[in-house]
Design a protein around this motif. Structure first.
Motif: not given
Lengths: 321, 247
Positions: A74-75, A78-79, B87, B90
């Motif tokens: 997920r991280r 998101r980036r 969100r 992040d």
């Protein structure tokens, strides 16, 4: 196939209690292209975007965005992405410049770089004049542009635009379309949802039509138009009984029935041969049809042919279907 | 950490530009102080000048009122699209909420200074050394921290800003059945048990004791335990609730 995919989803499903919002959605978007998820309100567009942007967990199905798994990485996802939602995600009490600087700082830029980036974006989105004004005083179109600018403080590899022009006046919509077109030049992948057929037609390299949580068709705009309704024959009937008779004879081929105007349409390849045959078939006595017209298909027709209803656009400019 | 600082900047800026909330935060406390001193004070016998007795209570009461602002702004944030953006960038929930909490502390600091200033003008005469002042400020700060984090958690929990504001009513009401405005002995017996054992009483007693150079006893420890407990519980609850919003 062969080209790397920026978004790849298989079997995405999501329900809220007994209500199924997505019922197994597959999507494949090649890098550097504009993809449009097109469908009416409540079709599942926003849910799909929220799942792909890691804001919502699917009940079933997998997806990779920018090469990363949306559940396990997920991280990294998101980036690699940015999201511009349906509602402007900026603070009304801050100025345009403050909003952009804040987002740039949050994206990891230092103070000076953030100031520089904010100035660049304000210039690029034609907001320099309003930079020091609070967002609360902006027009709808300005707000959307600022919102989009905020999602570009760092160059994402995939940008999600959830209904970027809903509620905008026609001029602001045109400006927004230009902005999206410019984005693609920089190698970004654009994932756009819309309920406007014209918008998908204008912007997208590839379209998936979604209805009631399912993808009902996919292809380039041209392919879709060709495959599902190349040309459309519109018949105007003499009276109510003639109308009913013709609709009965057409059966499932009848699209865009309009009893009030005594008109009905059906797909045709546009040749004289086919049109003559069609007319003879539905009106053997040559008394029911008053006039007819042949239209080149629009995406509206495709949508209608596939789902049996139009992609309802609240501010439809044209009355004819 | 840098995210948190950016968020603090954001919330302080938003806070100073929300004129109505700012006016309420600054002038309501002064109004309440004058109300208590001049309207009710004459009828309440506390053994000292009433203004001397009531100052800590007014400060705590206003901290309670001010926490409603935090609950409402957090709830508004959660409803708007901006949280989705944070969100999807992040940004952690604790960073986002820390911004709101810091803004609340800034508002409370401003209103507390104002209240103390006006109190001095109308006859408040504290008798405290620098250490006692420091202690009083520390206790007030931990109280504000605790109820603001609680308000932030309520803001996350509530479905609408209106509901969030409603919930904090209970927090704002808590100073009344305590030793903040009247001595507990004057309350009916059934209420005394509650009044003695709720968080506002030890906080009030500690601040009053420190400012007036009276014995504080165990109150300071009780006050710190209450504030620490509420704050810890609320921070954890907030972090969980923020994550939960990803359903």
């Amino acid at each position: 196939m062969g080209e790397p995919l920026a978004v790849e989803a298989t079997g995405l499903a999501k329900s809220y209690g007994p209500i199924s919002v997505l019922a197994g959605v597959d999507i494949a978007v090649p890098q550097g292209t504009v993809f449009s998820l097109l469908g009416p309100n409540g079709a599942g567009k926003t849910t799909t975007v929220r799942i792909l942007a890691t804001l919502l967990r699917p009940d079933r199905g997998q997806a990779r965005v920018a090469g990363f798994d949306i559940a396990r990485e997920r991280r990294q996802v998101r980036r690699s992405i940015s999201l511009t939602g349906q509602y402007a995600a900026v603070d009304e009490l801050q100025t345009g410049e403050e909003n952009l600087r804040m987002m740039a700082r949050l994206a990891g830029l230092d103070r000076r770089a953030a100031r520089r980036r904010a100035a660049e974006l304000l210039d690029r989105f034609d907001l320099t004049g309003a930079a020091r004004r609070r967002v609360g005083t902006y027009s709808g179109g300005m707000r959307r542009r600022l919102d989009l600018a905020a999602s570009l403080v760092v160059q994402p590899s995939v940008i999600f635009l959830d209904e970027p022009t809903t509620g905008l006046d026609p001029r602001s919509r045109l400006a927004m379309w230009q902005v999206v077109t410019d984005l693609v030049g920089s190698g970004m992948t654009v994932f756009l949802t819309t309920q406007y057929l014209e918008e998908a037609d204008r912007l997208a390299d590839k379209i998936s039509l979604i209805d009631a949580g399912r993808v009902v068709a996919e292809g380039t705009p041209a392919e879709l138009k060709q495959r599902f309704a190349d040309q459309r024959l519109e018949l105007h009937l003499v009276d109510g009984s003639a109308y009913e008779e013709v609709v009965r004879r057409l059966g499932p081929r009848a699209i865009a029935t309009n009893p009030a105007q005594l008109s009905v349409s059906t797909a045709t390849d546009g040749t004289a041969l086919h049109i003559r045959a069609l007319l003879d078939e539905v009106d053997p006595d040559h008394t029911a049809v008053r006039r007819f017209a042949v239209h080149t298909a629009t995406l509206d027709d495709v949508f209608l042919a596939l789902t049996g209803h139009t992609a309802t656009s609240p501010e439809k400019e044209t009355a004819d279907v | 950490m840098s995210d948190t600082l950016t968020m603090v900047g954001r919330c302080v800026r938003l806070s100073t530009r929300n004129i109505e909330a700012m006016m309420t935060a600054l002038f309501l406390p002064v109004m309440l102080l004058l109300l208590f001193v001049y309207l009710f004070g004459g009828a309440i016998d506390t053994g000292t000048k009433y203004v001397t007795y009531v100052v800590p209570g007014v400060i705590l009461l206003c901290a309670g009122w001010s926490s409603a602002t935090t609950a409402v702004t957090v709830s508004q944030d959660m409803q708007g699209g901006i949280i989705d953006r944070f969100r999807s960038m992040d940004i952690g929930g604790v960073s986002v909420l820390s911004g709101h909490v810091a803004a609340s502390i800034a508002r409370n600091a401003a209103s507390t200074v104002l209240v103390l200033g006006v109190a001095l003008l109308v006859g408040f005469r504290p008798d405290a050394g620098p250490l006692a002042w420091l202690g009083a400020v520390g206790i007030l700060l931990s109280f504000v921290l605790a109820i603001t984090w609680l308000a932030a958690a309520i803001g996350l929990l509530a479905k609408t800003p209106e509901a969030a504001s409603g919930f904090t009513f209970f927090v704002a009401f808590l100073p009344y059945p305590s030793s903040a405005f009247v001595p507990i002995d004057t309350m009916p017996g059934w209420l005394q048990g509650f009044a003695r054992h709720q968080p506002v009483t030890p906080v009030t007693e500690t601040v009053r004791g420190l400012l007036l150079d009276l014995p504080v006893g165990n109150n300071a420890w009780w006050a710190l335990a209450w504030c620490g407990g509420i704050a810890a519980m609320s921070v954890i609850l907030s972090a969980v609730l923020f994550q939960r919003r990803i359903r």
